[in-house]
Design a protein around this motif. Sequence first.
Motif, PDB file in Angstrom:
ATOM      1  N   ALA A  31       0.839  -1.206   0.000  1.00 55.24           N
ATOM      2  CA  ALA A  31       0.000   0.000   0.000  1.00 55.24           C
ATOM      3  C   ALA A  31       0.872   1.254   0.000  1.00 55.24           C
ATOM      4  O   ALA A  31       0.567   2.232  -0.702  1.00 55.24           O
ATOM      5  CB  ALA A  31      -0.939  -0.001   1.202  1.00 55.24           C
ATOM      6  N   GLN A  32       1.952   1.240   0.758  1.00 55.32           N
ATOM      7  CA  GLN A  32       2.878   2.377   0.745  1.00 55.32           C
ATOM      8  C   GLN A  32       3.498   2.546  -0.638  1.00 55.32           C
ATOM      9  O   GLN A  32       3.575   3.653  -1.167  1.00 55.32           O
ATOM     10  CB  GLN A  32       3.994   2.176   1.763  1.00 55.32           C
ATOM     11  N   ARG A  33       3.919   1.444  -1.232  1.00 57.26           N
ATOM     12  CA  ARG A  33       4.520   1.489  -2.569  1.00 57.26           C
ATOM     13  C   ARG A  33       3.507   2.022  -3.576  1.00 57.26           C
ATOM     14  O   ARG A  33       3.833   2.819  -4.453  1.00 57.26           O
ATOM     15  CB  ARG A  33       4.998   0.089  -2.972  1.00 57.26           C
ATOM     16  N   PHE A  34       2.260   1.590  -3.456  1.00 59.11           N
ATOM     17  CA  PHE A  34       1.207   2.046  -4.342  1.00 59.11           C
ATOM     18  C   PHE A  34       1.047   3.570  -4.258  1.00 59.11           C
ATOM     19  O   PHE A  34       0.824   4.230  -5.276  1.00 59.11           O
ATOM     20  CB  PHE A  34      -0.111   1.348  -4.009  1.00 59.11           C
ATOM     21  N   GLY A  35       1.158   4.117  -3.072  1.00 55.85           N
ATOM     22  CA  GLY A  35       1.083   5.576  -2.918  1.00 55.85           C
ATOM     23  C   GLY A  35       2.149   6.291  -3.734  1.00 55.85           C
ATOM     24  O   GLY A  35       1.882   7.330  -4.356  1.00 55.85           O
ATOM     25  N   TYR A  36       3.347   5.731  -3.767  1.00 50.89           N
ATOM     26  CA  TYR A  36       4.418   6.339  -4.567  1.00 50.89           C
ATOM     27  C   TYR A  36       4.179   6.154  -6.056  1.00 50.89           C
ATOM     28  O   TYR A  36       4.481   7.044  -6.852  1.00 50.89           O
ATOM     29  CB  TYR A  36       5.782   5.778  -4.152  1.00 50.89           C
ATOM     30  N   ARG A  39       1.741   8.759  -7.094  1.00 49.34           N
ATOM     31  CA  ARG A  39       2.407  10.058  -7.295  1.00 49.34           C
ATOM     32  C   ARG A  39       3.265  10.045  -8.558  1.00 49.34           C
ATOM     33  O   ARG A  39       3.352  11.059  -9.267  1.00 49.34           O
ATOM     34  CB  ARG A  39       3.260  10.411  -6.081  1.00 49.34           C
ATOM     35  N   ALA A  40       3.884   8.918  -8.857  1.00 47.42           N
ATOM     36  CA  ALA A  40       4.764   8.821 -10.022  1.00 47.42           C
ATOM     37  C   ALA A  40       4.017   9.121 -11.311  1.00 47.42           C
ATOM     38  O   ALA A  40       4.506   9.889 -12.152  1.00 47.42           O
ATOM     39  CB  ALA A  40       5.408   7.435 -10.094  1.00 47.42           C
ATOM     40  N   TRP A  41       2.821   8.555 -11.497  1.00 47.49           N
ATOM     41  CA  TRP A  41       2.126   8.809 -12.760  1.00 47.49           C
ATOM     42  C   TRP A  41       1.726  10.271 -12.873  1.00 47.49           C
ATOM     43  O   TRP A  41       1.704  10.835 -13.968  1.00 47.49           O
ATOM     44  CB  TRP A  41       0.945   7.857 -12.986  1.00 47.49           C
ATOM     45  N   GLN A  42       1.424  10.904 -11.756  1.00 47.53           N
ATOM     46  CA  GLN A  42       1.081  12.334 -11.786  1.00 47.53           C
ATOM     47  C   GLN A  42       2.280  13.168 -12.232  1.00 47.53           C
ATOM     48  O   GLN A  42       2.144  14.084 -13.049  1.00 47.53           O
ATOM     49  CB  GLN A  42       0.586  12.788 -10.410  1.00 47.53           C
ATOM     50  N   ARG A  56      15.026   1.660 -15.236  1.00 40.89           N
ATOM     51  CA  ARG A  56      14.650   1.731 -13.825  1.00 40.89           C
ATOM     52  C   ARG A  56      14.081   0.399 -13.362  1.00 40.89           C
ATOM     53  O   ARG A  56      14.384  -0.061 -12.248  1.00 40.89           O
ATOM     54  CB  ARG A  56      13.639   2.861 -13.606  1.00 40.89           C
ATOM     55  N   ASN A  57      13.283  -0.240 -14.213  1.00 41.20           N
ATOM     56  CA  ASN A  57      12.743  -1.547 -13.860  1.00 41.20           C
ATOM     57  C   ASN A  57      13.881  -2.518 -13.559  1.00 41.20           C
ATOM     58  O   ASN A  57      13.837  -3.250 -12.563  1.00 41.20           O
ATOM     59  CB  ASN A  57      11.881  -2.108 -14.995  1.00 41.20           C
ATOM     60  N   GLN A  84       6.124  -9.264 -11.665  1.00 45.84           N
ATOM     61  CA  GLN A  84       4.659  -9.249 -11.693  1.00 45.84           C
ATOM     62  C   GLN A  84       4.136  -7.927 -11.133  1.00 45.84           C
ATOM     63  O   GLN A  84       3.255  -7.298 -11.720  1.00 45.84           O
ATOM     64  CB  GLN A  84       4.113 -10.432 -10.887  1.00 45.84           C
ATOM     65  N   MET A  85       4.673  -7.514 -10.002  1.00 42.77           N
ATOM     66  CA  MET A  85       4.215  -6.277  -9.368  1.00 42.77           C
ATOM     67  C   MET A  85       4.547  -5.069 -10.241  1.00 42.77           C
ATOM     68  O   MET A  85       3.695  -4.197 -10.461  1.00 42.77           O
ATOM     69  CB  MET A  85       4.861  -6.135  -7.982  1.00 42.77           C
ATOM     70  N   ILE A  86       5.759  -5.004 -10.744  1.00 41.74           N
ATOM     71  CA  ILE A  86       6.163  -3.886 -11.601  1.00 41.74           C
ATOM     72  C   ILE A  86       5.276  -3.845 -12.846  1.00 41.74           C
ATOM     73  O   ILE A  86       4.814  -2.774 -13.251  1.00 41.74           O
ATOM     74  CB  ILE A  86       7.657  -3.998 -11.970  1.00 41.74           C
ATOM     75  N   GLY A  87       5.021  -5.005 -13.438  1.00 39.16           N
ATOM     76  CA  GLY A  87       4.165  -5.053 -14.616  1.00 39.16           C
ATOM     77  C   GLY A  87       2.773  -4.519 -14.326  1.00 39.16           C
ATOM     78  O   GLY A  87       2.207  -3.759 -15.122  1.00 39.16           O
ATOM     79  N   TRP A  88       2.222  -4.886 -13.187  1.00 37.19           N
ATOM     80  CA  TRP A  88       0.905  -4.394 -12.814  1.00 37.19           C
ATOM     81  C   TRP A  88       0.930  -2.879 -12.621  1.00 37.19           C
ATOM     82  O   TRP A  88       0.049  -2.166 -13.108  1.00 37.19           O
ATOM     83  CB  TRP A  88       0.413  -5.080 -11.534  1.00 37.19           C
ATOM     84  N   PHE A  89       1.947  -2.389 -11.924  1.00 38.91           N
ATOM     85  CA  PHE A  89       2.029  -0.948 -11.682  1.00 38.91           C
ATOM     86  C   PHE A  89       2.235  -0.171 -12.977  1.00 38.91           C
ATOM     87  O   PHE A  89       1.677   0.918 -13.149  1.00 38.91           O
ATOM     88  CB  PHE A  89       3.144  -0.618 -10.677  1.00 38.91           C
ATOM     89  N   ILE A  90       3.017  -0.694 -13.908  1.00 41.79           N
ATOM     90  CA  ILE A  90       3.206  -0.022 -15.196  1.00 41.79           C
ATOM     91  C   ILE A  90       1.868   0.053 -15.934  1.00 41.79           C
ATOM     92  O   ILE A  90       1.499   1.106 -16.473  1.00 41.79           O
ATOM     93  CB  ILE A  90       4.272  -0.727 -16.047  1.00 41.79           C
ATOM     94  N   GLN A  91       1.147  -1.047 -15.948  1.00 41.76           N
ATOM     95  CA  GLN A  91      -0.164  -1.046 -16.603  1.00 41.76           C
ATOM     96  C   GLN A  91      -1.086  -0.027 -15.939  1.00 41.76           C
ATOM     97  O   GLN A  91      -1.808   0.712 -16.622  1.00 41.76           O
ATOM     98  CB  GLN A  91      -0.782  -2.443 -16.544  1.00 41.76           C
TER      99      GLN A  91
END
Length: 108
Positions: A31-36, A39-42, A56-57, A84-91
């Motif tokens: 959840a903390q990582r998700f918060g970052y 912010r990253a996409w913004q 970076r990946n 898997q997590m990075i792929g989900w976050f990129i999507q």
Amino acid sequence: MTQRKPADCRDMTEVRAEIDRVDLGLVDLIAQRFGYVERAWQLKLAARQEANVPWRNQQVIDKVRARAADSGVPPDLIEALWRQMIGWFIQYEEEKLRDQLEDKSRGS
């Protein structure tokens, strides 16, 4: 709840309780990582940057593999989980960026 080391667990009930405790902690950290990531996409939108940054990946993968090796965890396991997590976050970022750009092009 008192934290037990794996060797101190006397039965499967205690093992399962510790796994449940760790799982909750992992969810909190994700959840903390998700918060970052949120912010990253913004920031990427404002800077007109892409969601996917391959160098970076790879940097992240290299760091977590090294940490896994130092911690006695199979690096291949950690790499698979992180990819898997990075792929989900990129999507997720790509969808957010696309939605924002489409809203702007419609004049919203």
